[in-house]
Scaffold this active site. Structure first.
Site, short mmCIF file in Angstrom:
data_model
loop_
_atom_site.label_atom_id
_atom_site.label_comp_id
_atom_site.label_asym_id
_atom_site.label_seq_id
_atom_site.Cartn_x
_atom_site.Cartn_y
_atom_site.Cartn_z
N GLU A 114 0.85 -1.20 0.00
CA GLU A 114 0.00 0.00 0.00
C GLU A 114 0.88 1.24 0.00
O GLU A 114 1.76 1.38 0.85
CB GLU A 114 -0.92 -0.01 1.24
CG GLU A 114 -1.66 1.29 1.48
CD GLU A 114 -2.50 1.72 0.29
OE1 GLU A 114 -2.31 2.86 -0.18
OE2 GLU A 114 -3.34 0.91 -0.17
N HIS A 118 -16.81 6.26 -8.12
CA HIS A 118 -17.01 4.87 -8.52
C HIS A 118 -16.63 4.73 -10.00
O HIS A 118 -17.48 4.73 -10.88
CB HIS A 118 -18.47 4.46 -8.30
CG HIS A 118 -18.90 4.55 -6.87
ND1 HIS A 118 -20.19 4.87 -6.49
CD2 HIS A 118 -18.20 4.36 -5.72
CE1 HIS A 118 -20.26 4.87 -5.16
NE2 HIS A 118 -19.06 4.56 -4.68
N THR A 141 -19.05 -1.66 -5.15
CA THR A 141 -18.11 -2.43 -4.34
C THR A 141 -18.51 -3.89 -4.23
O THR A 141 -17.67 -4.80 -4.34
CB THR A 141 -17.96 -1.81 -2.94
OG1 THR A 141 -17.55 -0.46 -3.07
CG2 THR A 141 -16.94 -2.57 -2.11
N VAL A 154 4.56 0.31 -5.35
CA VAL A 154 4.97 -0.65 -6.38
C VAL A 154 5.21 0.14 -7.66
O VAL A 154 4.31 0.77 -8.20
CB VAL A 154 3.90 -1.73 -6.59
CG1 VAL A 154 4.30 -2.66 -7.73
CG2 VAL A 154 3.69 -2.52 -5.30
#
Length: 528
Positions: free
Chosen positions: A36, A457, A502, A239
């Site tokens: 994260e 969203h 979700t 990352v």
């Protein structure tokens, strides 16, 4: 593949948590390392910030999630610091705009409210916890109908679904009654006015403990358990690159944001579940660039308003004693603005919209003391109608080889526009919102369309499908052409949707995690 398979999960939201939990439960010898880029902002990793009762502590947790716009930089953009109702406003606390105006920001002038959260738990630490089931054309046709029920039910279990949250609220029941009188004859059976399914756990005192990624992780956070011993969560770890040979991934290149040190973590599989912009950005940065990557961007547009509940209409349905008891219950957690949530769900063909009606004691913005609705004893409702966006290849993010963002990853430009059908449905939803508000009381904020991106969203940018020409992932969420690279999140949803995605994304992740676990187990067995 080693005797102990290692899976790297990029992103710590509910979808990444689903992969971590299901893989560790299915593979007794596997390890999962979750990365994260943001900090851990709650004592329990991934907990919903809404559960924090101290207002100063809650504000600090939200500010730490705001990435490049935290603190003074956020304030310099004119984003209000005052309380807002979760899910209703562009400047939602805990998130940061992608196009924040500084060097290396995204170019999103026609999608100006696009935002993200950078923290353990992702937007699952700040979401409204609404988990309606997809229906009709919202369903994903590459998943067999017979499998959907199991996937959705499993996802609801992971998220601790409550189908009747606040059903004992007399004010909430009165709101349902007034809306049913207005719309009941027009809606099909099973799709009328009802309570909104939410994720969380009712508490003995009548409050809710809202679900976050920690709810999904479950036993992975129980110190001393076997699964917890095989799970590692690294916060403030970016990352930067996925190592691969064009068909098989070998691991990820990470940067410890505390020290700036970079290293390679080898993995037998990689799951990328950041968000609908940063996940495809990582793939692009890693040289994984299928033509549909970043394209087919959708959200659900939101038409909102705020209404002061009419005292006479409410008094006909709620006694003074019932209202007093309601307010006493609410006083136990005054920092959570939501007292009850109702809905009018999506249905076809005549109601292709989703309405969310949130009751609160106070409006989401200050009213002048001399305003006729100021201090309304019966409270207020914040209403939003979700309107679908149909997937088009023209809408989406285009990534750059020449320009980098503030993290040094490929910058991107967002292209987005409405067509005539979408404009028509927005007009129809606005008219329905006016009817709903008039049935409940008096508007103190006129119905208006929020700027594009306000829903948060975002879907479609790594859409799943059966044709690599128009999809990034196969029906099991594997990136086309790779045997051990999996993607997750709202970005996989290929359909037009009107409300919180979700639950759908977690259901897709359940399918992907099961398939990946079977694949890893089979590969290991073949090597033994």
């Amino acid at each position: 593949m080693s005797d102990t398979p290692v899976v790297a999960v990029v992103g710590s939201g509910p979808v990444g948590a689903t992969y971590a939990r299901l893989l560790l439960e299915a593979l007794p010898d596997a390890r999962v390392v979750m990365f994260e880029a943001g900090p851990q902002v709650t004592e329990r990793p991934g907990q919903s910030v809404r559960n924090i009762t101290d207002p100063d502590e809650k504000a600090r947790a939200r500010e730490r999630s705001q990435g490049p716009q935290a603190g003074e930089f956020r304030a310099s953009l004119g984003i209000p610091a005052g309380a807002v109702v979760e899910g209703m406003f562009t400047a939602r606390q805990g998130t940061h705009l992608l196009d924040f105006g500084g060097e290396g920001s995204a170019h999103a002038s026609n999608f100006p409210a696009a935002a993200a959260a950078t923290n353990v738990g992702g937007q699952g630490a700040h979401w409204t916890c609404a988990i309606p089931r997809p229906a009709f054309s919202e369903m994903i046709d590459v998943i067999p109908d017979g499998e959907w029920e199991d996937l959705i039910s499993t996802a609801e279990g992971l998220l601790h679904k409550q189908s009747a949250a606040f059903s004992d609220s007399p004010v909430g029941a009165a709101i349902r009654e007034l809306l049913s009188r207005e719309f009941g004859d027009e809606l099909p059976d099973g799709y009328g006015v009802s309570t909104l399914p939410v994720a969380g756990d009712p508490q003995p005192d009548g409050t809710m403990r809202w679900a976050g990624a920690d709810t999904v992780l479950g036993p992975l956070l129980d110190q001393g358990s076997d699964t917890a011993a095989r799970f590692e969560l690294r916060d403030l770890t970016l990352v930067r690159h996925i190592e691969h040979d064009g068909a098989h991934v070998r691991g990820v290149v990470i940067e410890d944001l505390r020290t700036g040190e970079q290293s390679i973590v080898e993995a037998d599989a990689v799951v990328v579940a950041a968000d609908a912009f940063r996940s495809p950005q990582l793939l692009f940065a890693s040289g994984i660039r299928p033509a549909p990557l970043g394209r087919y961007l959708t959200e659900h547009h939101v038409v909102i308003s705020t209404v002061a509940l009419d005292g006479d209409r409410m008094a006909d349905l709620v006694s003074d004693d019932e209202l007093s008891a309601e307010l006493a219950r609410r006083a136990k957690n005054p920092t959570d603005p939501v007292a009850a949530v109702n809905r009018i769900p999506f249905s076809e063909p005549d109601h292709p919209y989703s309405a969310q009606i949130m009751y609160a004691e106070t409006p989401p913005f200050p009213l002048p003391s001399d305003h006729p609705a100021s201090g309304n004893r019966w409270g207020y409702v914040n209403m939003g109608y979700g309107v679908r966006k149909f997937p088009r290849v023209e809408d989406g993010a285009t990534f750059s080889d020449d320009e980098v963002d503030y993290r040094g990853l490929p910058n991107f430009t967002i292209d987005y526009a409405l067509d005539a059908d979408e404009e028509r449905e927005i007009e129809e939803a606005t008219a329905l919102l006016r009817r709903a508000g008039s049935a409940l009381g008096t508007f103190i904020a006129e119905p208006r369309l929020l700027p594009f991106g306000s829903s948060l969203h975002f879907m479609g940018t790594m859409r799943m499908g059966t044709d690599p020409a128009v999809s990034v992932a196969d029906p099991y969420s594997r990136v086309w052409g790779f045997d051990n690279l999996v993607v997750g999140g709202n970005a996989l949803i290929p359909t037009a949707n009107t409300m919180n995605p979700t639950l759908t994304s977690v259901a897709i992740a359940v399918r992907g995690a099961r398939h990946l676990a079977e694949q890893l187990a089979a590969t290991r067995a073949a090597r033994v």
